[in-house]
Design a protein around this motif. Structure first.
Motif, short mmCIF file in Angstrom:
data_model
loop_
_atom_site.label_atom_id
_atom_site.label_comp_id
_atom_site.label_asym_id
_atom_site.label_seq_id
_atom_site.Cartn_x
_atom_site.Cartn_y
_atom_site.Cartn_z
N GLU A 111 47.03 37.73 45.17
CA GLU A 111 45.63 37.31 45.34
C GLU A 111 44.93 37.11 44.00
N LEU A 112 45.23 37.93 43.01
CA LEU A 112 44.61 37.80 41.70
C LEU A 112 44.99 36.48 41.04
N THR A 113 46.26 36.14 41.12
CA THR A 113 46.73 34.89 40.53
C THR A 113 46.09 33.69 41.23
N LYS A 114 46.01 33.74 42.56
CA LYS A 114 45.40 32.64 43.30
C LYS A 114 43.93 32.45 42.92
N ALA A 115 43.24 33.55 42.64
CA ALA A 115 41.82 33.48 42.30
C ALA A 115 41.59 32.81 40.95
N HIS A 116 42.60 32.85 40.06
CA HIS A 116 42.41 32.32 38.70
C HIS A 116 43.35 31.17 38.37
N ILE A 117 44.09 30.68 39.35
CA ILE A 117 45.15 29.72 39.07
C ILE A 117 44.61 28.41 38.48
N PHE A 118 43.35 28.08 38.76
CA PHE A 118 42.77 26.84 38.23
C PHE A 118 41.97 27.06 36.94
N ASP A 119 41.97 28.29 36.43
CA ASP A 119 41.27 28.58 35.17
C ASP A 119 42.08 28.04 33.99
N LYS A 120 41.35 27.68 32.95
CA LYS A 120 42.01 27.14 31.76
C LYS A 120 42.90 28.19 31.11
N PHE A 121 44.11 27.79 30.76
CA PHE A 121 45.11 28.60 30.06
C PHE A 121 45.63 29.77 30.90
N TYR A 122 45.19 29.89 32.15
CA TYR A 122 45.68 31.01 32.96
C TYR A 122 47.09 30.71 33.44
N GLN A 123 47.96 31.70 33.29
CA GLN A 123 49.34 31.57 33.77
C GLN A 123 49.69 32.82 34.57
N GLY A 124 50.10 32.59 35.82
CA GLY A 124 50.49 33.72 36.67
C GLY A 124 51.70 34.44 36.13
N ASP A 125 52.56 33.70 35.42
CA ASP A 125 53.74 34.28 34.80
C ASP A 125 53.35 34.87 33.45
N THR A 126 52.95 36.13 33.46
CA THR A 126 52.46 36.76 32.23
C THR A 126 53.55 36.91 31.17
N SER A 127 54.81 36.83 31.58
CA SER A 127 55.89 36.95 30.60
C SER A 127 56.11 35.64 29.85
N HIS A 128 55.45 34.56 30.33
CA HIS A 128 55.58 33.23 29.72
C HIS A 128 57.04 32.77 29.70
N SER A 129 57.82 33.20 30.72
CA SER A 129 59.21 32.77 30.81
C SER A 129 59.29 31.31 31.24
N LYS A 130 58.22 30.81 31.89
CA LYS A 130 58.16 29.42 32.30
C LYS A 130 57.36 28.64 31.26
N ALA A 131 57.92 27.51 30.83
CA ALA A 131 57.22 26.69 29.85
C ALA A 131 55.95 26.11 30.45
N GLY A 132 54.91 26.06 29.66
CA GLY A 132 53.65 25.51 30.15
C GLY A 132 52.48 25.98 29.33
N SER A 133 51.36 25.23 29.45
CA SER A 133 50.17 25.55 28.68
C SER A 133 49.10 26.25 29.50
N GLY A 134 49.24 26.22 30.83
CA GLY A 134 48.19 26.79 31.68
C GLY A 134 47.01 25.87 31.85
N LEU A 135 47.21 24.57 31.56
CA LEU A 135 46.11 23.60 31.67
C LEU A 135 46.34 22.57 32.77
N GLY A 136 47.57 22.47 33.26
CA GLY A 136 47.89 21.44 34.25
C GLY A 136 47.03 21.52 35.50
N LEU A 137 46.88 22.70 36.07
CA LEU A 137 46.10 22.85 37.29
C LEU A 137 44.60 22.73 37.02
#
Length: 354
Positions: A297-323
């Motif tokens: 639920e926490l990730t869903k609440a912030h998934i559209f925020d700038k630079f937010y990434q649900g994967d806190t380990s950053h194991s997935k490549a990405g900037s957190g800006l796409g959504l």
């Protein structure tokens, strides 16, 4: 209707009562002083006054002028004294505005009793709450922006220094060069995403609209990203209605690209992605579903925020800006975007356009 009339008349009634009260106090005080002066024989009685009137016809005008002048002075004094209390709520708002102007967005105003002033205080408090949220987002954006840019730069610098050493094997040298290339690409993608988001956030009206087949655009986007989903051996099921849409093609393609890229990123090896496009009355519904790890639920609440990434380990490549880009473009198109997700049950993003 009754509540509306009550609210709108409350300030008028308050002002009328204030003026009426000042007048009543003035005449009561003036009358009391007059009676007191007569009782003390400082001013003439009525019989003496009548006698003086018969002797001097203009005599009765002067006391009236004196009395009116005295009432005016007394009323002005009472008004000046009582208006300080009456204007206290306005002064509170002015003081609060000065605090907001100095950067304090936590200030609140609590005014009771007068409908319009209560409404003013509620609107003011709502404004400061919104400003506080915006300031928090700005601060978070700057912090996240600095972190996301600093990480690849530090990595580039570190491996570049290692390459200067002469005792490196050719295998290590190639590995470090690959890392530098990867981090450079990551930095370039991040810069592009930031510039794209900035451009769309400053965009108020969509221009260069044209009529195009949205289903064909989505198919082209899927083909464009074929290397990515083929590398993970993903199955992409597509069910698209023939949809004619009037809009900016470059903007809408960014929606499908970022949503598909997000689904590919979080899908497991050999996973499944379902994509559908449906025409419902005057609206268009696009749905993309993956069978990835899902979100809490926490990730869903912030998934559209700038630079937010649900994967806190950053194991997935990405900037957190796409959504964030997706959400902004959908807003510009007067649409809505929603996400449904559960842990271990994948995620479903739905975009509704009109």
């Amino acid at each position: 209707m009754k509540e509306f009339v009550k609210k709108r008349l409350s300030l008028t009634i308050t002002l009328v009562l204030f003026v009426f009260g000042v007048l009543m106090i003035t005449f009561l005080v003036a009358g009391g002083i007059t009676i007191l002066l007569q009782y003390m024989d400082i001013i003439s009685s009525s019989s003496q006054t009548a006698q003086n009137k018969s002797q001097n016809p203009g005599f009765h005008v002067l006391p009236l002028i004196y009395f009116l002048g005295f009432c005016i002075l007394l009323g002005t004094a009472f008004t000046a004294f009582l208006s300080k209390k009456a204007l206290n709520p306005i002064r509170k708002v002015i003081d609060a505005i000065h605090k907001v102007a100095s950067g304090d967005f936590n200030v609140k105003v609590d005014i009771k009793g007068i409908g319009e002033l209560e409404e003013l205080s509620q609107s003011f408090n709502k404004m400061t709450q919104e400003l506080s949220s915006i300031e928090t987002l700005r601060s978070d954006f700057v912090n996240n922006f600095s972190h996301e840019f600093k990480t690849p730069i530090v990595s580039l610098r570190g491996f570049a220094k290692l390459l200067k050493e002469n005792n490196l094997s050719e295998e290590d040298r190639q590995e470090y060069l690959d890392i530098i290339i990867k981090e450079s690409e990551r930095l370039a993608d991040l810069s592009t995403s930031v510039l794209t988001l900035s451009k769309y956030e400053n965009l108020g009206i969509i221009t260069d609209k044209a009529t195009f087949r949205m289903d064909e655009q989505i198919r082209r986007t899927i083909v464009l990203m074929e290397p990515k989903w083929s590398a993970k051996v993903l199955t992409v099921n597509v069910k698209l209605d023939n949809v004619i849409y009037i809009g900016n093609e470059d903007l809408t393609q960014q929606i499908w690209y970022n949503l598909l890229d997000n689904a590919i990123k979080f899908s497991e090896q050999g996973g499944l992605i379902n994509i559908s496009l449906t025409k419902i009355n005057s609206s268009i519904l696009f749905v993309i579903q993956d069978n990835g790890p899902g979100m809490d639920e926490l990730t869903k609440a912030h998934i559209f925020d700038k630079f937010y990434q649900g994967d806190t380990s950053h194991s997935k490549a990405g900037s957190g800006l796409g959504l964030s880009i997706v959400k902004r473009i959908v807003e510009l198109c007067d649409g809505d975007v929603h996400v449904q997700s559960e842990i271990e049950n994948g995620s479903t993003f739905s975009v509704t356009l009109k």
